[in-house]
Design a protein around this motif. Sequence first.
Motif, PDB file in Angstrom:
ATOM      1  N   HIS A 161     -45.828   9.327  14.092  1.00 20.36           N
ATOM      2  CA  HIS A 161     -46.980   8.223  13.453  1.00 20.36           C
ATOM      3  C   HIS A 161     -47.811   8.394  14.375  1.00 20.36           C
ATOM      4  N   GLU A 219     -34.701   3.726  19.155  1.00 20.15           N
ATOM      5  CA  GLU A 219     -34.288   3.357  17.969  1.00 20.15           C
ATOM      6  C   GLU A 219     -33.824   2.853  16.941  1.00 20.15           C
ATOM      7  N   GLU A 276     -40.685  10.367  17.326  1.00 16.20           N
ATOM      8  CA  GLU A 276     -39.188   9.555  17.410  1.00 16.20           C
ATOM      9  C   GLU A 276     -38.538  10.692  17.300  1.00 16.20           C
ATOM     10  N   ARG A 301     -45.320  -2.312   8.608  1.00 11.48           N
ATOM     11  CA  ARG A 301     -44.877  -1.912   8.669  1.00 11.48           C
ATOM     12  C   ARG A 301     -44.608  -0.868   6.908  1.00 11.48           C
ATOM     13  N   ARG A 314     -48.228   6.395   9.217  1.00 11.52           N
ATOM     14  CA  ARG A 314     -46.411   6.530   8.825  1.00 11.52           C
ATOM     15  C   ARG A 314     -45.985   7.462   8.138  1.00 11.52           C
ATOM     16  N   THR A 360     -35.905   1.131   5.958  1.00 12.43           N
ATOM     17  CA  THR A 360     -36.327   2.874   6.514  1.00 12.43           C
ATOM     18  C   THR A 360     -37.437   2.747   7.268  1.00 12.43           C
ATOM     19  N   TRP A 361     -38.191   2.048   7.576  1.00  8.99           N
ATOM     20  CA  TRP A 361     -39.582   1.675   7.616  1.00  8.99           C
ATOM     21  C   TRP A 361     -40.850   2.457   7.717  1.00  8.99           C
ATOM     22  N   ALA A 362     -39.931   3.267   6.760  1.00 11.92           N
ATOM     23  CA  ALA A 362     -41.431   4.073   6.030  1.00 11.92           C
ATOM     24  C   ALA A 362     -41.644   4.242   5.174  1.00 11.92           C
ATOM     25  N   GLU A 407     -37.399   6.869  20.846  1.00  9.47           N
ATOM     26  CA  GLU A 407     -38.671   7.154  20.859  1.00  9.47           C
ATOM     27  C   GLU A 407     -39.405   7.247  22.423  1.00  9.47           C
ATOM     28  N   THR A 418     -32.175   5.293   9.740  1.00 10.78           N
ATOM     29  CA  THR A 418     -33.550   5.932   9.254  1.00 10.78           C
ATOM     30  C   THR A 418     -33.656   7.239   9.950  1.00 10.78           C
ATOM     31  N   GLY A 419     -35.197   7.545   9.957  1.00 11.41           N
ATOM     32  CA  GLY A 419     -35.430   9.033   9.432  1.00 11.41           C
ATOM     33  C   GLY A 419     -36.142   9.386  11.418  1.00 11.41           C
ATOM     34  N   SER A 420     -37.075   9.623  11.000  1.00 13.96           N
ATOM     35  CA  SER A 420     -37.770  10.671  12.723  1.00 13.96           C
ATOM     36  C   SER A 420     -39.174  10.744  12.439  1.00 13.96           C
ATOM     37  N   GLY A 421     -39.546   9.196  12.068  1.00 18.52           N
ATOM     38  CA  GLY A 421     -41.434   9.571  12.141  1.00 18.52           C
ATOM     39  C   GLY A 421     -41.732  10.052  13.346  1.00 18.52           C
ATOM     40  N   ARG A 472     -35.906  10.722   4.161  1.00 21.90           N
ATOM     41  CA  ARG A 472     -36.855  10.265   5.000  1.00 21.90           C
ATOM     42  C   ARG A 472     -37.464   8.562   4.452  1.00 21.90           C
ATOM     43  N   GLN A 503     -30.954   7.433  17.960  1.00 22.35           N
ATOM     44  CA  GLN A 503     -32.449   7.762  17.902  1.00 22.35           C
ATOM     45  C   GLN A 503     -33.144   7.007  19.242  1.00 22.35           C
TER      46      GLN A 503
HETATM   47  N1  GLU Z   1     -38.259   5.444  12.096  1.00 23.30           N
HETATM   48  C1  GLU Z   1     -39.272   4.831  11.303  1.00 23.30           C
HETATM   49  C2  GLU Z   1     -39.632   6.446  10.314  1.00 23.30           C
HETATM   50  O1  GLU Z   1     -39.180   6.806   9.452  1.00 23.30           O
HETATM   51  C3  GLU Z   1     -40.489   4.076  11.241  1.00 23.30           C
HETATM   52  C4  GLU Z   1     -40.047   2.753  12.904  1.00 23.30           C
HETATM   53  C5  GLU Z   1     -40.899   2.651  13.374  1.00 23.30           C
HETATM   54  O2  GLU Z   1     -41.580   1.343  13.339  1.00 23.30           O
HETATM   55  O3  GLU Z   1     -41.456   2.397  15.006  1.00 23.30           O
HETATM   56  O4  GLU Z   1     -40.860   6.507  10.124  1.00 23.30           O
END
Ligand code: GLU
Length: 450
Positions: free
Chosen positions: A245, A189, A131, A325, A341, A312-314, A196, A240-243, A301, A194
Motif C-alpha cells: 500500500h 498478516e 507485505e 479498506r 491499496r 482479500t482486503w484488496a 508486514e 490473502t495476497g501481498s499488497g 490478488r 505472511q
Molecule cells: N493483504 C491485503 C492486500 O492484498 C491487505 C491487508 C491489509 O489491509 O493490510 O492488499
Amino acid sequence: MSGPTTLSGPGADLHARGVRYALASFVDLHGVCKAKAVPLDHLGAMLTGSELFTGAALDGVPQDVSDDEVAAVPDPASAMVLPWRPDTVWFASDLQLAGRPFEACSRTILRRATEQAAAMGLRFNLGVETEFFVLRRAADGGLQPASASDRLDKPCYDLRGLLDNLGWLDELVQAMNALGWGVYSFDHEDGNGQFETDFGYAEALVTADRVTFFRLMAREIARRHGLIASFMPKPFADRTGSGAHFNMSLADLGSGENLFTPDDGQPGWVSELGRQFIAGILRHAPAICAVIAPTVNSYKRLVVQGSMSGFTWAPVFICFGNNNRTNMLRIPGAGSRVECRAADSACNPYLAAAMLLAAGLEGIREGLDPGDPNLVNAYRLSPEECSARGLHALPRTLGEAIEAFAADPLSRRVFGDAMADAYIAFKRDEWSSYHGAVSAWETDRYLELF
Ligand code: GLU
Ligand code: MG
C-alpha cells in the motif's frame, strides 16, 4: 549493525568501518537490483560513473546490443552498509548514457516526476507497507509457512505466529532500524506465513530506494534462516495476497507542511489539493494498474474473495473513500494522506511512484473533482449498484491493464518513449506467454468433461 552512512570524502568513514566493497546498484524493469562491485579504493571513480552496463542484457533497460554502455552514477545520499554483510556498501544509482541522464532509467523516471512536483512547489512524501510471505521448502518440494504451527484459519495479528517467527523477524527489524528507517510496527498478516513491516515515510525517491533494498535484505535474511521471502503478489489462491500500500501526501517544498491536511481541520479527510490528487489517479487508474500491479499473478490478488473463506482486503473498483479498506484509494482514519491499496509487493517502486505522482499532479493542475467518496463496503455492491454509482472495475488481467497503459498518453509522458515501448512489449509478451500455457486447472476441468 551499523548506522546510516554519510560520506564525507570518498570512502573516508567507510574504510574506518571495515567496508571493503562498494556496489553501484540500479534496477531493471522489475525493480530488481543489478550491480557491479568495486573494491573501496575505487569508490571515487565509481561515484563519478566508472561502472558501465550493457542494457540489452537486462529486462527493460532498452538498448540495442550494439549501443554504448549505460553508466551507473551512484547517489551518495543513498549509501547503505549491508547489515548482514558490513564489509559491503550499497548505492542506488541513476543511469547515464554519454554523460546525460538515461531517459529509461527507473530512478530517473521517478526523479523527473518529483522534479515536476518541485516545480509546483511540492514534495512527494511516500510510505510503503511491505507485505510478504516467508516460507519453507518442504521435503516434497511444496511450500509451507516458515513456522509449522502457522495453520490458523484467521492468522491475522496472531501473537503466537509472530513470536514463533521472531528470530528472523527481529534480525530484519534490527537491520531496518540500524539503517535509520524508523520501524514503528510489524505483525503477522492475514495469510499463513505472511508478515508486514511498517517504517517511516520519506521523500518518494528515498522510500523507493528503501523498498528496493528491503526486498534484497528480507530475501537474504530469510535465506540465512533456511527460508524463502517471497514478494509474489498472490502465492496461494486460498490466502490473502501481498499488497504494497502506497501512503501518499504532498508537502510544501519550503516549509515541509503537509498540504493534504484538511483545510477545515476535519479529521479523517484530505484537503481540496488532496481531492484533486485523488481525481488525477482515478482518471488514469487502469494505466497505473499495469505498473503498480505488474504481473499476471497480481490480478489474482485484486479479487473480492477467490477460493478463500474471508475477504482479500484488496480493491476491485476504481474508487476512493474513507477508512474503509474496500476502496482502491483509502483515506485512513487519521486523514491527511491517501493510501493506494491496488499496488502490490512485486511493483517496481520507482515506476509505481512516478505514475501515481504524475497522475495526481495532473489532477491538481486541472483542478479535477473526484466526486463523492465511496463510504460503503464495495465488495457487497451488485453490478447494478456499481453502475448506478458510476464505479468501474479495475483491470481484471494483466492483458487488460497493459492495453490501458498503452492507450493512455500519461504512460509515455512519465516513462518516455523508449521505456514505455519496452514496458508494453515486455508485459504484452508476459501476458501472451501466460495465456499460451495450459494449466492444471484447465485439464482438471475440461479434459474429460465433454
Ligand atoms: N493483504 C491485503 C492486500 O492484498 C491487505 C491487508 C491489509 O489491509 O493490510 O492488499
Ligand atoms: Mg497489511
